[in-house]
Scaffold this motif. Structure first.
Motif, PDB file in Angstrom:
ATOM      1  N   VAL A  99      -8.825  13.518 -16.604  1.00  0.00           N
ATOM      2  CA  VAL A  99      -7.895  13.123 -17.166  1.00  0.00           C
ATOM      3  C   VAL A  99      -6.803  14.504 -17.639  1.00  0.00           C
ATOM      4  O   VAL A  99      -5.587  14.707 -17.512  1.00  0.00           O
ATOM      5  CB  VAL A  99      -7.623  11.987 -17.561  1.00  0.00           C
ATOM      6  CG1 VAL A  99      -6.906  11.495 -18.507  1.00  0.00           C
ATOM      7  CG2 VAL A  99      -8.450  10.489 -17.395  1.00  0.00           C
ATOM      8  N   TRP A 102      -3.572   5.502 -21.592  1.00  0.00           N
ATOM      9  CA  TRP A 102      -4.270   5.436 -20.296  1.00  0.00           C
ATOM     10  C   TRP A 102      -5.766   5.020 -20.488  1.00  0.00           C
ATOM     11  O   TRP A 102      -5.893   4.564 -21.458  1.00  0.00           O
ATOM     12  CB  TRP A 102      -4.382   6.759 -19.267  1.00  0.00           C
ATOM     13  CG  TRP A 102      -5.571   7.229 -20.244  1.00  0.00           C
ATOM     14  CD1 TRP A 102      -4.957   8.778 -20.834  1.00  0.00           C
ATOM     15  CD2 TRP A 102      -7.091   8.004 -19.956  1.00  0.00           C
ATOM     16  NE1 TRP A 102      -6.389   9.511 -21.846  1.00  0.00           N
ATOM     17  CE2 TRP A 102      -7.036   8.754 -21.133  1.00  0.00           C
ATOM     18  CE3 TRP A 102      -8.114   6.665 -19.395  1.00  0.00           C
ATOM     19  CZ2 TRP A 102      -8.599   9.645 -21.261  1.00  0.00           C
ATOM     20  CZ3 TRP A 102      -9.435   7.151 -19.855  1.00  0.00           C
ATOM     21  CH2 TRP A 102      -9.107   8.723 -20.851  1.00  0.00           C
ATOM     22  N   TYR A 118     -14.005  12.032 -16.995  1.00  0.00           N
ATOM     23  CA  TYR A 118     -13.486  11.684 -17.125  1.00  0.00           C
ATOM     24  C   TYR A 118     -12.348  11.546 -17.970  1.00  0.00           C
ATOM     25  O   TYR A 118     -11.173  12.460 -16.901  1.00  0.00           O
ATOM     26  CB  TYR A 118     -13.707   9.863 -16.624  1.00  0.00           C
ATOM     27  CG  TYR A 118     -14.167   9.090 -17.502  1.00  0.00           C
ATOM     28  CD1 TYR A 118     -12.658   8.742 -18.622  1.00  0.00           C
ATOM     29  CD2 TYR A 118     -15.120   9.248 -18.084  1.00  0.00           C
ATOM     30  CE1 TYR A 118     -13.239   7.937 -19.509  1.00  0.00           C
ATOM     31  CE2 TYR A 118     -15.571   8.357 -19.023  1.00  0.00           C
ATOM     32  CZ  TYR A 118     -15.008   7.762 -19.858  1.00  0.00           C
ATOM     33  OH  TYR A 118     -14.957   6.967 -21.184  1.00  0.00           O
ATOM     34  N   VAL A 177      -8.950   5.525 -12.866  1.00  0.00           N
ATOM     35  CA  VAL A 177      -8.418   5.764 -14.011  1.00  0.00           C
ATOM     36  C   VAL A 177      -6.687   4.952 -14.207  1.00  0.00           C
ATOM     37  O   VAL A 177      -5.868   5.176 -13.034  1.00  0.00           O
ATOM     38  CB  VAL A 177      -7.857   7.068 -15.051  1.00  0.00           C
ATOM     39  CG1 VAL A 177      -6.946   6.987 -16.308  1.00  0.00           C
ATOM     40  CG2 VAL A 177      -9.583   7.687 -15.134  1.00  0.00           C
ATOM     41  N   ALA A 227     -10.778   8.938 -10.469  1.00  0.00           N
ATOM     42  CA  ALA A 227     -11.688   8.525 -11.308  1.00  0.00           C
ATOM     43  C   ALA A 227     -11.418   7.012 -12.355  1.00  0.00           C
ATOM     44  O   ALA A 227     -11.538   7.057 -13.156  1.00  0.00           O
ATOM     45  CB  ALA A 227     -10.968   9.818 -12.527  1.00  0.00           C
ATOM     46  N   GLN A 285      -5.157  16.753 -15.210  1.00  0.00           N
ATOM     47  CA  GLN A 285      -4.405  16.046 -13.901  1.00  0.00           C
ATOM     48  C   GLN A 285      -3.083  16.519 -15.119  1.00  0.00           C
ATOM     49  O   GLN A 285      -1.721  16.122 -14.513  1.00  0.00           O
ATOM     50  CB  GLN A 285      -5.030  14.736 -13.553  1.00  0.00           C
ATOM     51  CG  GLN A 285      -6.207  14.767 -13.310  1.00  0.00           C
ATOM     52  CD  GLN A 285      -5.957  16.029 -11.965  1.00  0.00           C
ATOM     53  OE1 GLN A 285      -4.736  16.334 -11.419  1.00  0.00           O
ATOM     54  NE2 GLN A 285      -7.115  16.687 -11.673  1.00  0.00           N
ATOM     55  N   ARG A 341      -3.280  11.079  -8.776  1.00  0.00           N
ATOM     56  CA  ARG A 341      -4.268  12.659  -9.579  1.00  0.00           C
ATOM     57  C   ARG A 341      -5.066  11.440 -10.103  1.00  0.00           C
ATOM     58  O   ARG A 341      -6.237  12.191  -9.905  1.00  0.00           O
ATOM     59  CB  ARG A 341      -3.729  13.298  -9.952  1.00  0.00           C
ATOM     60  CG  ARG A 341      -2.472  14.046  -9.970  1.00  0.00           C
ATOM     61  CD  ARG A 341      -1.665  15.111 -10.520  1.00  0.00           C
ATOM     62  NE  ARG A 341      -0.389  15.438  -9.921  1.00  0.00           N
ATOM     63  CZ  ARG A 341      -0.718  16.892  -9.295  1.00  0.00           C
ATOM     64  NH1 ARG A 341      -2.429  17.831  -9.406  1.00  0.00           N
ATOM     65  NH2 ARG A 341       0.043  17.920  -8.868  1.00  0.00           N
ATOM     66  N   VAL A 342      -5.459  11.115 -10.966  1.00  0.00           N
ATOM     67  CA  VAL A 342      -6.173  10.091 -11.224  1.00  0.00           C
ATOM     68  C   VAL A 342      -6.968   9.028 -10.553  1.00  0.00           C
ATOM     69  O   VAL A 342      -7.745   8.681 -11.148  1.00  0.00           O
ATOM     70  CB  VAL A 342      -6.521   9.524 -13.396  1.00  0.00           C
ATOM     71  CG1 VAL A 342      -5.496  10.765 -13.661  1.00  0.00           C
ATOM     72  CG2 VAL A 342      -5.370   9.082 -13.652  1.00  0.00           C
TER      73      VAL A 342
END
Length: 299
Positions: A156, A137, A152, A207, A205, A159, A201-202
């Motif tokens: 991550v 990521w 963050y 990402v 943020a 998540q 989900r991320v």
């Protein structure tokens, strides 16, 4: 107003910052420094107050310019803040310059690689399994990563665990009753679903998930031996079925050729005995010991 709508109003979004290259300002700082030094050499020829004022102004100007410098490496960004208010992000590499009263908060936008811990999850059928995944990521939106979540990187990591657990419990580990998708048999499909689930989900943020692949998948230790015996039994049954299928074909072929070539005429009872003997010979796992009949066929 819903909770999501309220959050959306506070959601940050990356934008470009008003900064400049630092090399021009470096030249200006050099000129100011040289001018200040030159004024220092004029002490004695200039009035003392004039020389002091010139040196003071030159020194302040040099310090002012020097305070605005900052460096950015490749794949690194800086969020520019004015007394806590986000002004934009600078992604230009090299020597940069911004007003000294602006705060520069650096953040990496390089690729990150994380392998999750081995998680114990119950699959679709309730069997405990161990599963782990490798996730690649990077930060796509610096403003969201810095200001929409507290940490963050930790976000991550949490998540990733949640997504792996969610997808791991969605499918059975192995095929039992004509399951279309299984964790063991469709690892690519499962990995893609984990990636999609994790990306959803991320996204809050800022990402971006580049890749996701399973690195470990196995039954939990408490049922591993039982499941191994079950797999072995299935393999034995499949092998036996194949063996019987081949033996039946060979017996059928043998009887047909004996009948066509009129080698021997057998009634139904002797025909059944011959079939039984051939099946025993062909399906036996050990070498058979033939018995020679020295009498007639019916003795």
């Amino acid at each position: 107003m819903s909770d999501f709508s309220a959050y959306a109003l506070r959601n940050s979004k990356e934008r470009g910052a008003r900064t400049s290259s630092g090399y021009g300002m470096l030249a200006l700082a050099a000129v100011l420094l040289a001018g200040t030094i030159w004024i220092g050499f004029q002490i004695g020829t200039w009035p003392d107050w004039m020389a002091a004022v010139g040196i003071g102004i030159g020194s302040i100007a040099v310090l002012f310019v020097a305070a605005g410098f900052y460096l950015l490496q490749p794949n690194q960004a800086a969020a520019i803040l004015l007394f806590g208010d986000y002004q934009g992000s600078d992604r230009n590499t090299g020597l940069r310059w911004a007003w000294p009263w602006l705060t520069k908060q650096k953040i990496s936008v390089r690729i990150h690689n994380i392998t999750s811990e081995r998680l114990k999850v119950n699959d679709l059928r309730g069997n405990p399994i161990e599963i782990a995944s490798n996730v690649v990521w990077r930060v796509a939106d610096t403003a969201m990563a810095l200001f929409d979540v507290d940490d963050y990187k930790e976000f991550v990591n949490i998540q990733i665990e949640s997504a792996v657990r969610a997808i791991g419990s969605r499918y059975p580990y192995d095929e039992f009753e004509d399951d279309k998708i299984t964790l063991r048999g469709n690892a690519d499909i499962v990995s893609d679903e984990i990636k999609a689930e994790l990306q959803d989900r991320v996204a809050l943020a800022g990402v971006s998930i580049e890749e996701c692949r399973l690195t470990h998948l196995a039954y939990a230790s408490e049922i591993a031996q039982a499941m191994l015996r079950r797999q072995q039994a299935e393999a034995v049954v499949a092998a036996r079925a194949k063996l019987v299928e081949g033996a039946v074909g060979m017996v059928e072929m043998a009887l047909e050729q004996l009948s066509e070539k009129q080698v021997v005429e057998l009634d139904d009872e002797r025909r059944a005995a011959m079939v039984s003997n051939l099946m025993v010979v062909l399906c036996s796992e050990r070498d058979t010991q033939p018995v020679v009949n020295s009498g007639s066929l019916y003795q």
